[in-house]
Scaffold this active site. Structure first.
Site, PDB file in Angstrom:
ATOM      1  N   GLU A  63       0.506 -15.662  24.183  1.00 18.01           N
ATOM      2  CA  GLU A  63       0.845 -14.787  25.316  1.00 18.01           C
ATOM      3  C   GLU A  63       0.809 -15.536  26.646  1.00 18.01           C
ATOM      4  OE1 GLU A  63      -1.754 -11.369  24.927  1.00 18.01           O
ATOM      5  OE2 GLU A  63      -0.370 -10.409  23.549  1.00 18.01           O
ATOM      6  N   GLU A 117       2.235 -10.170  16.501  1.00 19.32           N
ATOM      7  CA  GLU A 117       1.141  -9.208  16.688  1.00 19.32           C
ATOM      8  C   GLU A 117       1.741  -7.820  16.839  1.00 19.32           C
ATOM      9  OE1 GLU A 117      -1.772  -9.866  19.776  1.00 19.32           O
ATOM     10  OE2 GLU A 117      -1.710 -12.032  19.487  1.00 19.32           O
TER      11      GLU A 117
HETATM   12  C1  BGP Z   1      -3.222  -9.478  22.472  1.00 18.05           C
HETATM   13  C2  BGP Z   1      -4.018 -10.709  22.169  1.00 18.05           C
HETATM   14  C3  BGP Z   1      -4.911 -10.584  20.997  1.00 18.05           C
HETATM   15  C4  BGP Z   1      -5.387  -9.203  20.652  1.00 18.05           C
HETATM   16  C5  BGP Z   1      -4.445  -8.097  21.008  1.00 18.05           C
HETATM   17  C6  BGP Z   1      -5.012  -6.704  20.951  1.00 18.05           C
HETATM   18  O1  BGP Z   1      -2.927  -9.433  23.820  1.00 18.05           O
HETATM   19  O2  BGP Z   1      -3.178 -11.813  21.926  1.00 18.05           O
HETATM   20  O3  BGP Z   1      -5.892 -11.552  21.121  1.00 18.05           O
HETATM   21  O4  BGP Z   1      -6.690  -8.976  20.839  1.00 18.05           O
HETATM   22  O5  BGP Z   1      -3.863  -8.277  22.254  1.00 18.05           O
HETATM   23  O6  BGP Z   1      -5.727  -6.432  22.111  1.00 18.05           O
HETATM   24  P1  BGP Z   1      -7.155  -5.813  22.095  1.00 18.05           P
HETATM   25  O7  BGP Z   1      -7.969  -6.678  21.211  1.00 18.05           O
HETATM   26  O8  BGP Z   1      -7.600  -5.827  23.468  1.00 18.05           O
HETATM   27  O9  BGP Z   1      -6.991  -4.448  21.554  1.00 18.05           O
END
Ligand code: BGP
Length: 474
Positions: A179, A371
């Protein structure tokens, strides 16, 4: 109308959110270790409140993660049971170079990942490796100021050279920065940056962005030279931004917001800064710190594919007051057509199709959804079952939208890895209770629990999805 036969299915994790063992086998301290959970977290991730070591009174969830460092064989076996053909994970930089500026790597760190990759290969799981997923050695922050320093490019080059050399043949898919656009929103997490009093944040973050872009291009170059079979991609936090109304002003604002998400990816795909970005820099008084052969390196070493995370999207307006969602990396205004998760992230499967189409129209290179998932509270029934139908519904709808983008719109998509196939620490909040997994981990927000793994209902569902190559979603 199905996914291509060689479509890759799996899940994605990040070292700092699952490995734990933060001080074992020579590993050094990283920014991600010293980010506490709770409401204070965002001040640290954003760089407003420098925290470069553990402080009393805070809980630091990355120290133990879900202890995947010791459970990885069990966890990969469970991924294999679901039929994964790909597993996205990240390398902890400080396992390989504990301080970041050493000339010799830490052999124990290399051996850990070698064992892990070999374990994946045992089950024919292709590792997809994020070289840096929000992590930066603390020593590099203290000594050089993180990615605001050009020196970081050399340390990163050393890191990637070690990785491409050591894991040649074991890993073929790589992502340079997780990201990358998040560095604008969370500079400490995205670029190891804490702000000093009176510092010009615009200058600092854009300087860091240039350094990461040049480092990323070097990784493409070095990776291709060491193994021409390497596929090296970039990675963005995506989600097409909607205008709140069809007022031209709102449309223009949405376009600007979309560009602010795409801008770094534009450089990684096209090999040069887009004109809208150069104009903004002119207005903002920022001069891109081009050095030596930066322009050539960027131009000649563009990425092989574009990968992205998609959870949600945002709506923007020029009229309404922004409605900042304190649990998200980004802010926006309310979209009356969409419902939100328990953490206020709007759920919009069709937005995934829109995003895939926008990205493919813009870049014309293969895409990879690395993701996607629903963070939700799970309840363990008395008999130990976890009936997570809400998660199944979310994923089903998104996979359908993705299938439409592939089969109806013609997007070239290499694969899909859901976020957090196993419950892990949340990046935005540091909680364990924001769960994404098919596999439940017995651990709570204060770090208590047995760490025992168990299969949720979604585990069996995803297994069926993979076995049918995405045809059977019921
Ligand atoms: C993205 C990241 C991840 C992950 C995901 C979910 O932005 O790359 O590392 O954690 O978000 O977010 P969260 O864990 O805050 O729910």
């Amino acid at each position: 109308m199905s996914f291509p036969a060689n479509f890759l299915w799996g899940g994605a994790t990040a070292a700092n959110q699952c490995e734990g063992a933060y001080d074992l086998d020579g590993r050094g301290l990283a920014n991600v270790d010293v980010i506490p959970n709770g409401p204070f977290r965002r001040f640290v991730t954003s760089g407003e409140r420098p925290m470069l070591d553990f402080e009393d009174g805070y809980f630091y969830p990355a120290r133990q993660g879900i202890d995947m460092y010791h459970h990885f064989k069990e966890d990969i076996r469970l991924f294999a049971e679901m039929g994964f053909s790909v597993y996205r994970l990240s390398i902890a930089w400080t396992r390989i170079y504990p301080k970041g500026d050493e000339t010799e790597p830490n052999r124990k760190g290399i051996e850990f990942y070698r064992e892990l990759f070999e374990e994946c290969r045992k089950y024919n799981i292709e590792p997809l490796v994020t070289i840096t997923h929000f992590d930066c050695p603390i020593h590099l922050i203290k000594e050089y100021g993180g990615w605001r320093s050009r020196r970081m490019i050399d340390f990163y080059k050393r890191l990637v050279t070690t990785l491409f050399t050591e894991f040649k043949g074991l890993v073929h898919y790589w992502l340079t920065f997780n990201e990358i656009n998040v560095l604008y929103h969370l500079p400490f997490m995205g670029a190891g940056i804490c702000f000093y009093e009176g510092e010009d944040r615009y200058q600092v973050t854009n300087t860091a962005a240039h350094h990461e872009l040049v480092a990323s291009a070097w990784a493409v170059k070095i990776g291709h030279e060491i193994d021409p079979d390497n596929k090296i991609g970039c990675m963005m936090a995506a989600g097409t931004v909607y205008p709140a109304t069809c007022r031209p002003e709102d449309m223009l604002k949405a376009q600007a917001e979309n560009r602010s998400n795409y801008r770094l990816i534009d450089v990684q795909v096209f090999g040069q800064y887009p004109s809208y970005m150069c104009k903004e820099y002119e207005r903002g008084g920022f001069t891109i710190p081009f050095a030596e052969d930066d322009r050539e390196i960027l131009r000649q070493n563009t990425v092989d594919f574009v990968s992205f995370s998609y959870y949600s999207n945002r709506t923007v307006s020029t009229e309404d007051k922004p409605d900042p969602n304190k649990n998200s990396f980004f802010s926006g205004t309310k979209n009356p057509y969409l419902k939100a998760s328990d953490w206020g992230w709007v759920v919009d499967p069709l937005g995934l199709r829109l995003t895939l189409n926008d990205l493919y129209d813009r870049y014309r290179v293969p895409l990879f959804v690395v993701e996607n998932g629903l963070g939700a509270y799970d309840k363990v029934e008395e008999n130990g079952e976890i009936i997570d139908d809400y998660r199944i519904d979310y994923l089903r709808d998104h996979i359908k939208a993705m299938r439409d983008a592939v089969t109806l719109d013609g997007v070239e998509l290499w694969g899909y890895t859901t976020w957090g196939p196993i419950d892990l620490v949340s990046a935005s909040t540091g909680e364990m209770s924001k769960r994404y997994g098919f596999i439940y981990v017995d651990l709570d927000d204060s770090g208590c629990g047995t760490m025992k793994r168990s299969r949720k209902k979604s585990f069996y569902w995803y297994k069926k999805v993979i076995a049918s190559n995405g045809d059977d979603l019921e």
